[in-house]
Structure formats: structure tokens, C-alpha cells
Design a protein around this motif. Structure first.
Motif, PDB file in Angstrom:
ATOM      1  N   ILE A 153       7.863   1.787  12.880  1.00 50.77           N
ATOM      2  CA  ILE A 153       8.171   1.887  11.258  1.00 50.77           C
ATOM      3  C   ILE A 153       7.852   3.498  11.002  1.00 50.77           C
ATOM      4  N   ASP A 154       6.973   4.031  11.659  1.00 52.36           N
ATOM      5  CA  ASP A 154       6.701   5.441  11.402  1.00 52.36           C
ATOM      6  C   ASP A 154       7.986   6.306  11.473  1.00 52.36           C
ATOM      7  N   GLY A 155       8.442   5.990  12.987  1.00 50.08           N
ATOM      8  CA  GLY A 155       9.790   6.750  13.319  1.00 50.08           C
ATOM      9  C   GLY A 155      10.993   6.465  12.443  1.00 50.08           C
ATOM     10  N   ALA A 156      11.041   5.364  12.081  1.00 48.61           N
ATOM     11  CA  ALA A 156      12.263   5.089  11.066  1.00 48.61           C
ATOM     12  C   ALA A 156      12.006   5.685   9.692  1.00 48.61           C
ATOM     13  N   SER A 184      -0.657  -0.747   8.776  1.00 50.90           N
ATOM     14  CA  SER A 184       0.735  -1.125   8.953  1.00 50.90           C
ATOM     15  C   SER A 184       1.221  -1.010   7.402  1.00 50.90           C
ATOM     16  N   ASP A 185       0.349  -1.443   6.358  1.00 49.56           N
ATOM     17  CA  ASP A 185       0.813  -1.095   4.809  1.00 49.56           C
ATOM     18  C   ASP A 185       0.994   0.136   4.844  1.00 49.56           C
ATOM     19  N   ILE A 186       0.022   1.126   5.229  1.00 48.56           N
ATOM     20  CA  ILE A 186       0.152   2.756   4.745  1.00 48.56           C
ATOM     21  C   ILE A 186       1.296   3.080   5.251  1.00 48.56           C
ATOM     22  N   ILE A 187       1.439   2.968   6.558  1.00 50.64           N
ATOM     23  CA  ILE A 187       2.813   3.439   7.107  1.00 50.64           C
ATOM     24  C   ILE A 187       4.088   3.172   6.670  1.00 50.64           C
ATOM     25  N   LEU A 188       4.288   1.855   6.151  1.00 51.25           N
ATOM     26  CA  LEU A 188       5.604   1.450   5.683  1.00 51.25           C
ATOM     27  C   LEU A 188       5.597   2.100   4.107  1.00 51.25           C
ATOM     28  N   LEU A 189       4.449   2.277   3.422  1.00 48.47           N
ATOM     29  CA  LEU A 189       4.433   3.010   1.991  1.00 48.47           C
ATOM     30  C   LEU A 189       5.036   4.450   2.471  1.00 48.47           C
ATOM     31  N   LYS A 230       6.988  -1.211  -5.683  1.00 47.96           N
ATOM     32  CA  LYS A 230       7.318  -2.565  -5.528  1.00 47.96           C
ATOM     33  C   LYS A 230       6.263  -3.056  -4.412  1.00 47.96           C
ATOM     34  N   PHE A 231       6.353  -2.375  -3.149  1.00 49.41           N
ATOM     35  CA  PHE A 231       5.585  -2.647  -2.077  1.00 49.41           C
ATOM     36  C   PHE A 231       4.132  -2.751  -2.332  1.00 49.41           C
ATOM     37  N   PHE A 232       3.668  -1.621  -3.283  1.00 52.17           N
ATOM     38  CA  PHE A 232       2.497  -1.411  -3.640  1.00 52.17           C
ATOM     39  C   PHE A 232       1.661  -2.803  -4.509  1.00 52.17           C
ATOM     40  N   ASN A 233       2.592  -3.131  -5.198  1.00 47.90           N
ATOM     41  CA  ASN A 233       2.459  -4.446  -6.012  1.00 47.90           C
ATOM     42  C   ASN A 233       2.533  -5.667  -5.025  1.00 47.90           C
ATOM     43  N   ASP A 234       3.242  -5.777  -4.328  1.00 48.27           N
ATOM     44  CA  ASP A 234       3.252  -7.020  -3.315  1.00 48.27           C
ATOM     45  C   ASP A 234       1.873  -6.961  -2.289  1.00 48.27           C
ATOM     46  N   VAL A 235       1.316  -5.681  -2.195  1.00 42.63           N
ATOM     47  CA  VAL A 235       0.025  -5.752  -1.256  1.00 42.63           C
ATOM     48  C   VAL A 235      -0.919  -6.133  -2.025  1.00 42.63           C
ATOM     49  N   ARG A 236      -0.975  -5.514  -3.380  1.00 41.80           N
ATOM     50  CA  ARG A 236      -1.970  -5.850  -4.330  1.00 41.80           C
ATOM     51  C   ARG A 236      -2.097  -7.362  -4.485  1.00 41.80           C
ATOM     52  N   TYR A 242      -5.195   3.252  -2.086  1.00 45.31           N
ATOM     53  CA  TYR A 242      -4.956   4.036  -3.117  1.00 45.31           C
ATOM     54  C   TYR A 242      -4.768   5.645  -2.764  1.00 45.31           C
ATOM     55  N   SER A 243      -5.488   5.995  -1.969  1.00 44.37           N
ATOM     56  CA  SER A 243      -5.497   7.639  -1.523  1.00 44.37           C
ATOM     57  C   SER A 243      -4.294   7.847  -1.040  1.00 44.37           C
ATOM     58  N   SER A 244      -3.753   6.891  -0.096  1.00 44.08           N
ATOM     59  CA  SER A 244      -2.320   7.125   0.647  1.00 44.08           C
ATOM     60  C   SER A 244      -1.158   7.043  -0.342  1.00 44.08           C
ATOM     61  N   MET A 245      -1.297   6.256  -1.548  1.00 44.79           N
ATOM     62  CA  MET A 245      -0.280   6.501  -2.546  1.00 44.79           C
ATOM     63  C   MET A 245      -0.211   7.575  -3.361  1.00 44.79           C
ATOM     64  N   VAL A 246      -1.540   8.102  -3.540  1.00 43.79           N
ATOM     65  CA  VAL A 246      -1.711   9.266  -4.554  1.00 43.79           C
ATOM     66  C   VAL A 246      -1.127  10.396  -3.710  1.00 43.79           C
ATOM     67  N   ILE A 247      -1.546  10.455  -2.222  1.00 45.00           N
ATOM     68  CA  ILE A 247      -1.053  11.790  -1.540  1.00 45.00           C
ATOM     69  C   ILE A 247       0.461  11.655  -1.238  1.00 45.00           C
ATOM     70  N   GLY A 248       0.951  10.413  -1.119  1.00 39.47           N
ATOM     71  CA  GLY A 248       2.335  10.042  -0.932  1.00 39.47           C
ATOM     72  C   GLY A 248       3.229  10.489  -2.222  1.00 39.47           C
TER      73      GLY A 248
END
Length: 877
Positions: free
Chosen positions: A601-604, A631-636, A650-656, A666-672
């Protein structure tokens, strides 16, 4: 000998061998210890060739002038001459003019002399010439001598041709024909042919004599034909031909079969009635024990037989040679110091050799010199151990030209170097810069069957890498591997790494292949070098193969290594096929795990293929592996780093909807979002975190403040700094440096800070102090140029680092460059290492003031530190 003549000048002088400015000569300085005579030292100038010539005369056997003349004539034939008959006739005529009295003993002497200098071709020429002279016929002994020379030179095919020619001209030879053929084929590595001929002889009623039987028996033992050897040994016993040689060969058989206890028991059977016959056999067992590193047991065995009137010289010589080979001289010194050995049981030459070696180990070189003079005066002829010790002496004395001259002349007096001498010589050549000569010495060492110590090989390999002579090191390494000598793997890894760094990854892969064929395990770092190299050169197929291979060998790849391979695959043709083919091989060969899916996932994501990352995520779910927070953070991140913001939301909402979300996701989302340059989205998620009673981590503040400063949204920056100060109590060095850097560029940040003060009272003295600092760097508040005071003020706001000091340096250098010099010294005193930015700040400050000469000096210093300059060169002219 020159050393002896020097000693003859004055027995009370001190001898110093000094290197002259002329690299090829030395001064022998004789200084009297008496104060009266000390003002007039004697000086004798000699060249390296003179020193070597002096030792040659001592090393050489007496009366070799005639032998030298014979080999000069034999070597004068030009192998490339068009008229072979004429050149052969000329050599025949020249040899005839010497009026040689040919006999078996003389021919053996000539062949032995040629064998010591490894001049196989000349030996063959002389053997052929002697066989054609009237009144002389070769004997089985002379045939055996030439066979041994050819066998040792591993010229087996030539030897077989020689034997076939011998059979074809049977009527010419007045020698025991069948005996000669049997021992010839035995020595040529053809034991089956030799046994067949022996059987034919016995059928015809013919038999070997004692000499041929023992040659045959020894050849069979050497080639590990033990059943045949037992049969021949039985024949020798039945005919009453057993002697001392039989005992030695049978003991050798036990040793080659690794039955050392049986060999010792066999030898002890003869210690009462055949004491004087077991010296050579004892040497065989001692050699076998030492080869298996059982030195203590060998010493015990020597001690046991030393008091039985057994000739010990041969056994002691073998033992000492093995000790030198393995660098274990302390054990030998202990044995020599025992009372029994000091009473005269040890041969005189052995004692001298031991003393010379002890003095060498203790670096008492002057005493070694004195001892060598004494040996020469006493008429003690040196053996190979003495000659090797003398070569080591010149190496330790730093007289590399003498050592190499002695080495190059070794064939003249039959010097065969041992591993200790090779190690000393290679080390001193590397130390003195003679890398090319060191490589040649190493090749000769390996051809002689001695592989130098791993430390010595590492020194040479390091020197070759340092000088960029990778081809030479590669050649030496392959040369070693082909001869079954394997250097320490760190050396192979060093070469492969250097080749990959030089964009010669194919050559590194070739060496890796050689090592794999020898079942030598490849180190983890080597796989890293090769995979990175092939990924960089877009050879995805080999990179993927090596990745699988390293996992099969038990090495664990890192996420970055997988990332490199996957990015390379995704830039090749049919990237999706290549990607899923590698994934399929991973899942089929290794146990499926969340880590493998995470790597893909990370490599892709890094390969700009977020859709592939999503497919792998779904495959993981179908495989029965439940996605984790990781897994969720890497795909995000895969979505965010490819600017797929809507997919990320969309993925964030699916996980939520699946589970509750914590501060880490949340922090991963903000930094990304910050990395994707989406400040508004990042701010919204920060507010959402606080509304959900989750505290953003420091990384969120750092990334968001950095992005907002880049967008010049200074009001929001001040709000975030104020908020951070209230929740955390302080700002980080990273945030502090960003604030100082941006305030140095313009006044907008300070103005935003002032507006905040008008809206709310500042209750924190630290915030007030930070605001003053921002005002100072903005130029709105007067700068206190006292370095210590300025450093203390900054330190009260946030911890300083090299980036902080560089910012202070830049601020100070604007007004006064001299103050910048003081700041540079202050940085060094604090233990920080100035970086490229540090130097460029000072250089730019000097150029602004027109001080180009000083700027050039700082540029030179910068280059010496290994930094590149980004300043426009035109400013220096």
C-alpha cells in the motif's frame, strides 16, 4: 654481508639505517657511545640493491655459478623464434661447451635448482638435452624428479603427453620401463591407469622395486585412494621392503583420513625399536594437528618424543612453520624456554629462528640485526623460516624498497614466502602507497596457496576503494574466489557497495553471483546496495528477484526497500501486472501478514498509484486480515500525497463510520493535508479535533504553522502559537525557527502579533518575550548585539539548535560582518558543527561589503569541509 662489514668497523658502535632523500639508497650511520668520538660518526652509503645483494650471497647455496650459467643458456632461447631447430641447436651447442659431466646426481642438482626458482620450462629443456647426450641415460630417479616438477606445477596434461611419448619410444630408454610408467601416471593424477599398468606388470611376472613401490604408495595416499594404498602397502610388507618412508606414508594416510589418534598409536609402536626412524613421521602428525589448530596437542606430542632420542629437527621445523602461518608464536616461545629444550634437544638453527621471531614481535630491530650478523659469522645457513623473518624485518623497519627487491629476487635463492611474510609485505606496501605492487604480491600469495589474513586483505581492499581502483579489487576478489579462497564477507560487501555507488551495479551483481555459487550467505546490507542500485537504474525485474531472494535467505527488508522496488516496477511497462505479480509471489512464498500488505500500500502510494493501494487494501480484507489503524493511515497518506483529496475525505468518513477515530488518525489527516498544501481543510480538522476533546500533537502545529507562514496568513499563525502556548506551555525549536526566519523577511508577522495584543492582554511573559524577539528580527525593535544576551533571550522562548544559530548569524551579519565572525566562533564553542548555510551567510555578508579576498578564503574552508557553494561565482570577480 654488509651488516657484518659494518659490525667489523666497530663492535662498540650503535647502528642506524637511515633513508636518504634518494629513495633508492640508505646510510649506515655508526655512532660511538663515547662522548669523545661522538662528533665524528662513520657513514657508509649503500643502495637497496646492495643490501639485498648482501643477503643473497648468504641465502644462496655455495657454487651456484655453473647452475646459473646453465639456466641463463636455457632461458636465452626465444620461444617466439621462427626457426625452433636453430635456436635449439644454439642452446645445445652452448651447453656442450660447458663440458658438463653428466651423472644422476648432477642432473638432480640442476633440476632441483630449477624447481626452487619455478623455472619448469628450463627444467624440461635440460632434461631433454641431457637425455640426448652420449654416455648418459636417465634413471628412474631423474624421471621421478621431472615428474614431481611437472606435478607441482599442475601441468598434468603435459605430463600425460610426456608419458605417452615415453611409451612410444620404449626402445630408446635404458631404464625400468614399467616402473617409470607406473610412478609417472600415479604422479600425473591418473591412479586408475597406474593400477592397470601395475596389474599388467604382475601378470607378466614383473614387479616394482622398493623406490617405485613407495612413490606409488605415496601418490595413492595423496589422491585419497586409500583402498588401493592399503593393497600396495600389503605388497610392500610381503616383500620385506618396509622402511622409514613406509612408516611416514602410512602415518600420512591416517592423517588424511582424519584418524589422528590411530596415527599416533601407530607411531608409538615404533618408538622403542625404531627411534631414529620416526622423525619424519612425527613431522607428518604435527603438521596434521596444526592444520586442525590443535597446537597444544602438537606441543605435547613433541615434548613426549623429545626425550626418546628421536631426530626432532624436521618435526620442530614443521611445527614452527605452522605457528608462523597462524600467528601463534607465544606457544613456541614457551616451549623453547623449557629446561629440556635449552639443554640442547632443539637444533641450533631452530633456536636462532625462534629468537629472531621473538625479537621481531617485540620490535627490537637492532637486536635482530645483531643476531643475523652472528648467524652469518657462525656459518649457520638460513632456512626458509630465517629468510621469511628477514623479509619481515625489512618490512617492520620501513625499508619497503629493500623488502620488495628481496621479494622480486626470491627465485634466485629459492625463497618461498609464508603467510606471515606475505601479510607484512602487503601491509607495508599499502602503508607506503605501493598498491599496484601489493596486488601483485597478493596474487602470488594466493597462487602459492597462502591466503593473507582477513585484516591484511581488508587493508588492501580499503586502499583500492579509497583510490577508486574498483576494477583491480574486483579482479583480485574473483581471482581469490576461483581458487576457493573466500575473503571476509565485509570486504565483498564493501566492493559491491562501492560498485553500486559508482553506478556499476551489474559488476556488483556478478560478484554476488560468484559468492552465491559458493553457498556463501549474502549479507543484508549487500542486498540493500544491489536492490537500490537496480531500482535506480530501472532494472525492476532484477530488483524484485533480489528482494525475494533476500527474504528467502532470512533477511527482513525495510519499508523503504519495498517502496524503491515497487516504484521501479510501476515505472516499467505493464506496471499493474508487474505490481500484482510481485504481490502474488510474496503471498505464495511467505505467510500473508499485515506488514506485507502495508509495504505494498505504501509503495503504491509513493509510486503515484493510489488506486493500486486501494486494491491491495481490499485484497487484505478479503484475505481475512482486518485493517488496523496503521493500515488506514498508510492508505490515507496514499490519497493525500497524490492530491486525491476527495478520495481521502471519503475514506476518512468511511473509517469514521466503522469505528471511533482517535487523535492519531486525525493528526495523520491534518499533517497529510498540510503536505498537500490544503490549509483550510487542515484548519477545519484541527477545530474538529478540539471539538471532540482531542488534542492535536506538536507535529500538527508545526506543519500547519509552516504552511500558514508560507501563505503569509500570519494572523492564523499567531492564533495557533497562542493556542499552543496555552496548551503546551512553550513553542518548539522548529516553530521558533520558522517564526524568526519569517520575521527576518518582513514585518507582517510582527504586525499580526501587535494586533493580537490589542485584542487581548498578554498574560504570559514568555509570549511577550517571543513577541519582542519577533519584533527585533523584523527590525521594529532595536537589536541587542551582545551575543550571549541574545542567545539567553532566545533560550527563554525555545531551545536553540544550529538552525537557530544560523538565523542569529544572518541577522547579525547584516549590520556588522565582524560580529558574524564572533558568532561563528561562538557556534563552534557550543559544540555545533557549522553547515553549508553557516558558511554561505558569512560569505554573502563579506560580498555585500565588497570583501572578496576574505570571501574566497571562507569558500576554500567551505570546500575543505565538503560543502558545495550556491553563491553566484560572478560575485567573486
Amino acid at each position: 654481508m654488509i651488516l657484518s662489514s659494518i659490525k667489523h668497523v666497530s663492535r662498540s658502535t650503535s647502528i642506524f639505517l637511515l633513508k636518504n632523500r634518494n629513495a633508492n639508497s640508505y646510510s649506515c650511520l655508526l655512532v660511538s657511545p663515547s662522548p669523545i668520538d661522538s662528533s665524528s660518526p662513520h657513514r657508509l652509503n649503500v643502495t637497496a640493491k646492495d643490501v639485498v645483494a648482501s643477503f643473497k650471497n648468504w641465502f644462496k647455496a655455495p657454487n651456484t655459478a655453473l647452475l646459473d650459467r646453465i639456466f641463463t643458456i636455457l632461458n636465452s632461447q626465444d620461444p617466439a623464434a621462427s626457426d625452433d631447430a636453430s635456436t635449439r641447436h644454439a642452446a645445445d651447442l652452448a651447453l656442450s661447451h660447458l663440458n658438463l659431466r653428466l651423472s644422476e646426481s648432477f642432473v638432480l642438482e640442476v633440476l632441483n635448482y630449477g624447481r626452487s626458482s619455478k623455472d619448469v620450462l628450463s627444467c624440461l629443456k635440460f632434461f631433454d638435452w641431457a637425455g640426448r647426450q652420449p654416455g648418459f641415460n636417465h634413471t628412474r630417479v631423474t624421471f621421478y624428479a621431472i615428474f614431481k616438477i611437472l606435478s607441482k606445477a599442475k601441468l598434468m596434461s603435459l605430463m600425460v603427453d610426456f608419458l605417452e611419448d615415453f611409451k612410444a619410444h620404449r626402445y630408446i630408454h635404458r631404464v625400468r620401463f614399467h616402473d617409470t610408467l607406473v610412478l609417472g601416471y600415479a604422479l600425473a593424477g591418473k591412479p586408475g591407469m597406474a593400477l592397470q599398468l601395475f596389474g599388467r606388470m604382475r601378470f607378466q611376472g614383473l614387479d616394482l622395486d622398493a623406490f617405485a613401490y613407495h612413490v606409488f604408495l605415496n601418490a595413492l595416499v595423496e589422491q585419497s585412494c586409500f583402498d588401493a594404498a592399503d593393497m600396495i602397502a600389503k605388497q610392500i610388507s610381503l616383500r620385506g621392503l618396509e622402511n622409514d618412508i613406509t612408516l611416514s606414508i602410512l602415518v600420512k594416510r591416517w592423517c588424511k583420513q582424519n584418524k589422528l589418534d590411530e596415527a599416533e598409536a601407530h607411531l608409538r609402536c615404533f618408538k622403542e625399536d625404531r627411534k631414529h626412524a620416526i622423525g619424519n613421521a612425527l613431522g607428518v602428525i604435527v603438521d596434521a594437528l596444526c592444520k586442525r589448530k590443535r597446537f597444544k596437542h602438537a606441543a605435547t606430542l613433541l615434548d613426549e618424543f623429545a626425550g626418546l632420542d628421536v631426530p626432532m629437527e624436521h618435526a620442530y621445523g614443521i611445527w614452527l612453520q605452522n605457528l608462523m602461518q597462524h600467528g601463534r608464536l607465544n606457544g613456541a616461545f614457551e616451549l623453547v624456554n623449557t629446561k629440556k629444550l635449552l639443554d640442547g634437544d632443539v637444533p641450533r638453527l631452530f633456536r636462532y629462528n625462534m629468537l629472531v621471531l621473538r625479537l621481531l614481535m617485540e620490535n627490537r630491530l637492532k637486536d635482530v640485526c645483531d643476531l643475523l650478523i652472528e648467524m652469518e659469522k657462525e656459518g649457520i645457513s638460513p632456512d626458509k623460516i630465517t629468510m621469511n623473518a628477514i623479509l619481515c624485518f625489512f618490512c617492520k623497519a620501513g625499508m619497503v624498497d629493500v623488502a620488495i627487491e628481496l621479494y622480486n629476487s626470491r627465485s634466485e635463492f629459492g625463497l618461498s614466502l609464508n603467510s606471515m611474510a606475505y601479510n607484512y609485505l602487503i601491509n607495508i606496501l599499502c602503508w607506503k602507497g605501493g598498491i599496484h605492487e601489493a596486488c601483485n604480491v597478493l596474487r602470488n600469495s594466493i597462487e602459492e596457496g597462502y591466503f593473507p589474513g582477513q585484516k591484511t586483505f581488508a587493508i588492501l581492499a580499503d586502499a583500492l576503494c579509497r583510490e577508486g581502483k574498483l576494477d583491480k579489487l574486483k579482479e583480485l576478489l574473483i581471482f581469490s574466489l576461483e581458487r576457493k579462497f573466500t575473503p571476509k564477507y565485509s570486504i565483498c560487501d564493501m566492493l559491491i557497495a562501492a560498485l553500486c555507488k559508482a553506478n556499476r551495479v551489474e559488476d556488483g551483481y556478478l560478484i554476488h553471483g560468484e559468492l552465491s555459487r559458493m553457498t556463501k550467505n549474502t549479507a543484508r546490507n549487500t542486498y540493500f546496495h544491489l536492490i537500490h542500485g537496480f531500482s535506480k537504474s530501472n532494472r525492476a525485474d532484477i530488483a524484485a528477484t533480489l528482494l525475494l531472494e533476500m527474504q528467502e535467505k532470512g533477511h527482513t527488508p525495510t519499508r523503504k526497500l519495498f517502496r524503491d522496488v515497487i516504484c521501479c516496477l510501476c515505472s516499467s511497462q505493464s506496471p499493474e501486472n508487474q505490481f500484482f505479480k510481485l504481490l502474488e509471489m510474496q503471498l505464495s512464498q511467505f505467510q500473508p501478514s499485515s506488514q506485507i500488505f502495508h509495504f505494498f500500500i505504501d509503495g503504491a502510494g509513493h509510486a503515484k498509484k493510489p488506486e493500486l493501494a486501494r486494491e491491495v487494501y481490499e485484497i487484505m480484507q478479503r484475505s481475512g486480515i482486518k485493517p488496523t489503524l496503521r493500515s488506514d493511515i498508510i492508505l490515507l497518506h496514499s490519497y493525500l500525497k497524490n492530491d486525491r483529496i476527495s478520495d481521502a475525505l471519503k475514506f476518512f468518513n468511511d473509517v469514521r463510520q466503522r469505528r471511533s477515530i482517535g487523535s492519531k488518525f486525525y493528526s495523520s489527516m491534518v499533517i497529510g493535508l498540510c503536505k498537500a498544501n490544503k490549509a483550510d481543510y487542515a484548519l477545519n480538522f484541527m477545530r474538529e479535533m478540539r471539538n471532540n476533546n482531542l488534542s492535536p500533537n506538536v507535529d500538527c502545529y508545526e506543519h500547519l504553522i509552516q504552511l500558514l507562514c508560507r501563505k503569509k496568513s500570519y494572523g492564523l499563525v499567531v492564533d495557533l502559537v497562542n493556542e499552543l502556548e496555552k496548551t503546551r506551555g512553550h513553542v518548539t525549536s522548529f516553530i521558533g525557527n520558522i517564526l524568526l526566519f519569517n520575521s527576518f523577511k518582513n514585518k507582517e508577522l510582527y504586525e499580526a502579533w501587535i494586533q493580537l495584543r490589542e485584542i487581548q492582554d498578554e498574560t504570559s511573559s514568555d509570549i511577550s518575550l517571543l513577541g519582542q524577539l519577533i519584533g527585533t528580527f523584523s527590525g521594529c525593535i532595536e537589536l541587542n548585539e551582545d551575543i550571549e544576551s541574545l542567545e539567553e533571550t532566545v533560550g527563554q522562548c525555545f531551545p536553540l539548535n544550529i538552525y537557530t544559530y544560523n538565523t542569529l548569524l544572518k541577522k547579525i551579519s547584516v549590520s556588522k560582518v565582524e560580529r558574524a565572525f564572533e558568532m561563528y566562533d561562538w557556534i563552534c564553542q557550543k559544540g555545533y558543527e557549522p553547515n553549508r548555510w553557516t558558511y554561505e551567510i558569512i560569505i554573502n555578508g563579506l560580498l555585500r561589503k565588497g570583501r572578496r579576498i576574505e570571501a574566497r578564503r571562507w569558500i576554500e574552508e567551505m570546500y575543505r569541509k565538503g560543502f558545495d557553494l550556491t553563491v553566484d561565482p560572478k560575485l567573486l570577480t
